[in-house]
Design an enzyme around this catalytic site. Structure first.
Site, PDB file in Angstrom:
ATOM      1  N   GLY A  37       0.833  -1.197   0.000  1.00  0.00           N
ATOM      2  CA  GLY A  37       0.000   0.000   0.000  1.00  0.00           C
ATOM      3  C   GLY A  37       0.862   1.240   0.000  1.00  0.00           C
ATOM      4  N   GLY A  38       0.226   2.379   0.214  1.00  0.00           N
ATOM      5  CA  GLY A  38       0.949   3.632   0.170  1.00  0.00           C
ATOM      6  C   GLY A  38       1.906   3.823   1.329  1.00  0.00           C
ATOM      7  N   PHE A  39       1.627   3.165   2.456  1.00  0.00           N
ATOM      8  CA  PHE A  39       2.438   3.377   3.647  1.00  0.00           C
ATOM      9  C   PHE A  39       3.205   2.137   4.080  1.00  0.00           C
ATOM     10  CE2 PHE A  39      -1.170   6.263   3.784  1.00  0.00           C
ATOM     11  CZ  PHE A  39      -0.553   7.482   3.998  1.00  0.00           C
ATOM     12  N   SER A  40       2.856   0.985   3.549  1.00  0.00           N
ATOM     13  CA  SER A  40       3.466  -0.243   4.049  1.00  0.00           C
ATOM     14  C   SER A  40       3.355  -1.364   3.028  1.00  0.00           C
ATOM     15  CB  SER A  40       2.771  -0.667   5.349  1.00  0.00           C
ATOM     16  OG  SER A  40       1.398  -0.961   5.101  1.00  0.00           O
ATOM     17  N   LYS A  57       4.223  -7.097   8.510  1.00  0.00           N
ATOM     18  CA  LYS A  57       3.940  -5.759   7.998  1.00  0.00           C
ATOM     19  C   LYS A  57       5.186  -4.899   8.171  1.00  0.00           C
ATOM     20  CE  LYS A  57       0.540  -2.016   8.175  1.00  0.00           C
ATOM     21  NZ  LYS A  57      -0.781  -1.596   8.707  1.00  0.00           N
ATOM     22  N   ASP A 164     -10.871   3.151   8.631  1.00  0.00           N
ATOM     23  CA  ASP A 164     -10.649   2.612   7.283  1.00  0.00           C
ATOM     24  C   ASP A 164     -11.238   1.209   7.191  1.00  0.00           C
ATOM     25  OD1 ASP A 164      -9.848   2.769   4.639  1.00  0.00           O
ATOM     26  OD2 ASP A 164      -7.853   1.961   5.031  1.00  0.00           O
TER      27      ASP A 164
END
Length: 320
Positions: A37-40, A57, A164
């Site tokens: 994803g965008g962060f991880s 993660k 989310d």
């Protein structure tokens, strides 16, 4: 001290390398990438001693603020006690985050691995096969999601909101029980907005961290003076149940997003329509509409949702 090493593996005559990680003394082998994803990113890893598989993660942090957000996710998972919410197995930090010298750290979070994948994966498979879940099964699965969400909203010392919640962020255990995952957007549920600057800050944060088609109306258009509370999650919960009942496994606003039209306008209008071929009862549709109220002050809290869901389960059981 955390270390990263490499192992050289020979398999079927091919030269292969698999990344090796040591996290707090436990050695893991990276098997595959599960998601990014965008962060991880999330990898499937195997404990080199026990051969148990886990999800790892990895959150890359470009600043101390990024690192604090990642550590906050770990702290929140520790505060929520529910069989329907993911738990941390282990965690560690490697490197040093410093935006000035462009240095990064990486936060590792070892999590349970759910081989059945996400609820979205399951719904997609059923949609392709036109194999719709019986209404009673949908409701049993849904009430498990609600119980997990209740643990957020009852968190101490103050309620938390997931912010989310979506079908892709619900995994299915070996026993097909729902597990709420990815607390990267979770935060204090009740936020008092005082002025345009605070309203804009929350709106920007929601755009960054809350999936657009599951985002509550009050996070699209944040009033300058208002209270935002845990009922942002109730809107997302309604979208989840809609997707569980949809022949295409989509929430009400997926088709609008896919066409490139304004999701914000569609959400704020509150116009929810069910497909003509929806195989579920009017009671189920009413339960969805009960959660998808554009005015958050008219939206129910999780307790009322659980009560109505259990009433509907009882009604179905009485017919058998």
């Amino acid at each position: 001290m955390n270390s990263i090493g490499w192992a050289i593996l020979f398999k079927t005559g091919c030269f292969c390398t698999r990344e090796q990680l040591t996290i707090n003394g436990a050695k893991y082998t990276v098997i595959d990438n599960i998601a990014a994803g965008g962060f991880s990113m999330i990898d499937l890893v195997e404990n080199s001693t026990t051969r148990t598989k886990f999800a790892l993660k990895r959150i890359t942090c470009h600043s101390i603020e990024d690192q604090d957000i990642a550590l906050r996710e770990i702290e929140l998972m520790g505060r929520i006690n529910s069989e329907n919410v993911i738990k941390v197995i282990d965690h560690a930090i490697t490197g040093t985050a410093d935006i000035v010298v462009n240095a990064t750290s990486e936060v590792y979070i070892v999590l349970p691995y759910y081989k059945n994948g996400s609820l979205q994966d399951h719904l997609n498979l059923r949609a392709r096969n036109k194999d719709y879940m019986p209404e009673a099964q949908v409701l049993q699965l849904f009430v498990g999601i609600c119980e997990g969400l209740r643990a957020f909203h009852e968190a101490q010392p103050e309620p938390l909101a997931h912010r989310d919640l979506k079908t892709a962020n619900i995994c299915l255990s070996n026993g097909m029980e729902p597990i709420i995952v990815d607390l990267g957007s979770a935060t204090t549920a009740r936020v008092q907005i005082r002025g345009q600057q605070e309203a804009q800050k929350l709106k920007d944060l929601a755009e960054e961290r809350c999936s657009i088609v599951y985002r509550a109306p009050e996070l699209f258009s944040v009033e300058s003076y208002c209270m935002i509370d845990e009922r942002t999650d109730i809107w997302s919960l309604g979208c989840i149940l809609f997707a569980m009942c949809s022949p295409t496994a989509k929430c009400p606003f997926d088709p609008i997003y896919e066409k490139g039209d304004s999701v914000a306008l569609a959400v704020l209008s509150g116009n929810i329509t069910f497909p003509d071929d929806c195989p579920y009862s009017q009671d189920m549709q009413n339960l969805i509409l009960f959660m998808l109220r554009t005015n958050p002050m008219e939206r129910p809290f999780i307790y009322s949702v659980i009560e109505k869901t259990n009433d509907l389960i009882g009604k179905l059981e009485s017919r058998i």
